[in-house]
Design a protein around this motif. Structure first.
Motif, short mmCIF file in Angstrom:
data_model
loop_
_atom_site.label_atom_id
_atom_site.label_comp_id
_atom_site.label_asym_id
_atom_site.label_seq_id
_atom_site.Cartn_x
_atom_site.Cartn_y
_atom_site.Cartn_z
N ALA A 223 0.86 -1.18 0.00
CA ALA A 223 0.00 0.00 0.00
C ALA A 223 0.89 1.23 0.00
N PRO A 224 0.41 2.35 -0.55
CA PRO A 224 1.27 3.53 -0.70
C PRO A 224 1.87 4.04 0.60
N ASP A 225 1.16 3.89 1.72
CA ASP A 225 1.67 4.40 2.98
C ASP A 225 2.51 3.39 3.74
N ALA A 226 2.75 2.23 3.16
CA ALA A 226 3.45 1.16 3.87
C ALA A 226 4.74 0.72 3.21
N VAL A 227 4.96 1.06 1.95
CA VAL A 227 6.17 0.65 1.22
C VAL A 227 6.76 1.88 0.53
N PRO A 228 8.03 1.82 0.12
CA PRO A 228 8.66 2.96 -0.55
C PRO A 228 7.94 3.32 -1.84
N PRO A 229 8.03 4.60 -2.24
CA PRO A 229 7.42 5.02 -3.51
C PRO A 229 7.91 4.16 -4.67
N GLY A 230 6.99 3.79 -5.52
CA GLY A 230 7.31 2.97 -6.68
C GLY A 230 7.05 1.49 -6.49
N VAL A 244 12.30 -8.03 -9.34
CA VAL A 244 11.92 -6.79 -9.99
C VAL A 244 12.90 -5.69 -9.61
N ALA A 245 13.30 -4.88 -10.59
CA ALA A 245 14.12 -3.69 -10.35
C ALA A 245 13.22 -2.47 -10.41
N ILE A 246 13.32 -1.62 -9.40
CA ILE A 246 12.44 -0.45 -9.29
C ILE A 246 13.28 0.78 -8.97
N GLY A 247 13.05 1.86 -9.72
CA GLY A 247 13.64 3.14 -9.39
C GLY A 247 12.61 4.03 -8.72
N SER A 248 13.05 4.82 -7.74
CA SER A 248 12.13 5.68 -7.02
C SER A 248 12.71 7.09 -6.96
N PRO A 249 12.01 8.09 -7.52
CA PRO A 249 12.53 9.47 -7.49
C PRO A 249 12.59 10.06 -6.10
N THR A 250 11.81 9.52 -5.15
CA THR A 250 11.80 10.02 -3.78
C THR A 250 11.89 8.85 -2.82
N SER A 251 12.24 9.14 -1.57
CA SER A 251 12.31 8.10 -0.55
C SER A 251 12.26 8.75 0.82
N SER A 252 12.13 7.92 1.86
CA SER A 252 12.12 8.44 3.23
C SER A 252 13.47 9.03 3.60
N ARG A 253 14.51 8.67 2.86
CA ARG A 253 15.84 9.22 3.12
C ARG A 253 16.02 10.60 2.49
#
Length: 267
Positions: A223-230, A244-253
């Motif tokens: 779910a969007p509020d439970a895992v990193p964006p993407g 699966v390889a996933i890129g994320s433009p934003t993160s909690s870091r």
């Protein structure tokens, strides 16, 4: 958290009554927050474990990383104390000889995946690793309900496949990429997923997190509020056994991230 005295457990049936006190009534299906009714009687002083729902999956064994959703209530007033159903991230308990309360060993080892287990006892004896009293007196009775997702070896991986490595051409803006197609159950949005993963920062591509190095598989609700964006878009529609390889433009870091995720299970 370490126990201050040895725990002596009495196995109780799920009928609601045991020799040393009454037991709560727990209703509702596996996988959703349980409905808990505290009886009028006294709870007794001896920790007790009762299997409420017998699962049909693989049984957990010593050495496993056991993943489970957990609901903790105070006997007094049926007040909530902790719930992983709210955080959408089940606990991961590593049974590799580390300090795990004996009550949790009794509640979680030897249980089939899909089981719901009840644990009742003094707070100091029934709170799990890294769980704090948070103002609860050590001797106050707590009610703990586990939904056992499963037990997995710490080095669980895709059968016959090498450990994941980050693709050299993966960028945060790139669409999700299937590196290995799975053949198991399809992953749905909102499902609980069990994964091993590697995470790298961008643009250094330095590995900053790895479930393999942290102790083993983790479980998340997709779910969007439970895992990193993407992750939701990248993993939805994939199958268990896939990579699966996933890129994320934003993160909690606060910086873009790159992930390679092995899907071990989905519920």
């Amino acid at each position: 958290m370490r126990l201050l005295w040895p725990a002596v457990l009495v196995l109780a049936t799920s009928c609601g009554v045991a020799e040393n006190g009454t037991l709560p009534v727990v209703t509702g299906p596996f996988g959703v927050p349980p409905d808990i009714t505290i009886p009028a009687g006294k709870p007794g002083r001896t920790p007790r474990v009762s299997t409420l729902v017998h699962g049909s999956g693989r049984r957990t064994v010593p050495g496993d990383v056991v993943l489970a959703d957990v609901e903790v209530r105070r006997w007094s007033g049926n007040q909530p104390h902790l719930s992983t159903y709210e955080t959408n991230q089940p606990v991961a308990v590593v049974f590799d000889g580390r300090a795990v309360p004996r009550t949790w060993q009794e509640a979680l080892i030897g249980r089939a995946a899909g089981s719901r287990v009840l644990l009742v006892g003094p707070a100091v004896q029934v709170l799990g690793p890294d769980m704090r009293l948070g103002g609860v007196p050590p001797g106050e009775t707590l009610v703990v309900v586990f939904d056992v997702i499963g037990g997995y070896p710490p080095d669980a991986r895709l059968v016959g496949r090498p450990l994941p490595t980050m693709p050299t051409d993966l960028t945060p803006a790139a669409p999700a990429r299937t590196l290995i197609g799975g053949s198991g159950a399809e992953v749905r949005a909102g499902a609980k997923i069990v994964v091993q993963y590697v995470a790298a920062s961008w643009p250094t591509r330095e590995v900053v997190d790895s479930s393999y190095k942290r102790g083993g598989p983790s479980a998340y609700r997709l779910a969007p509020d439970a895992v990193p964006p993407g992750w939701v878009d990248g993993l939805r529609g994939q199958r268990v056994g896939g990579r699966v390889a996933i890129g994320s433009p934003t993160s909690s870091r606060g910086e873009p991230m790159l992930y390679v995720i092995d899907i071990l299970d989905a519920i």
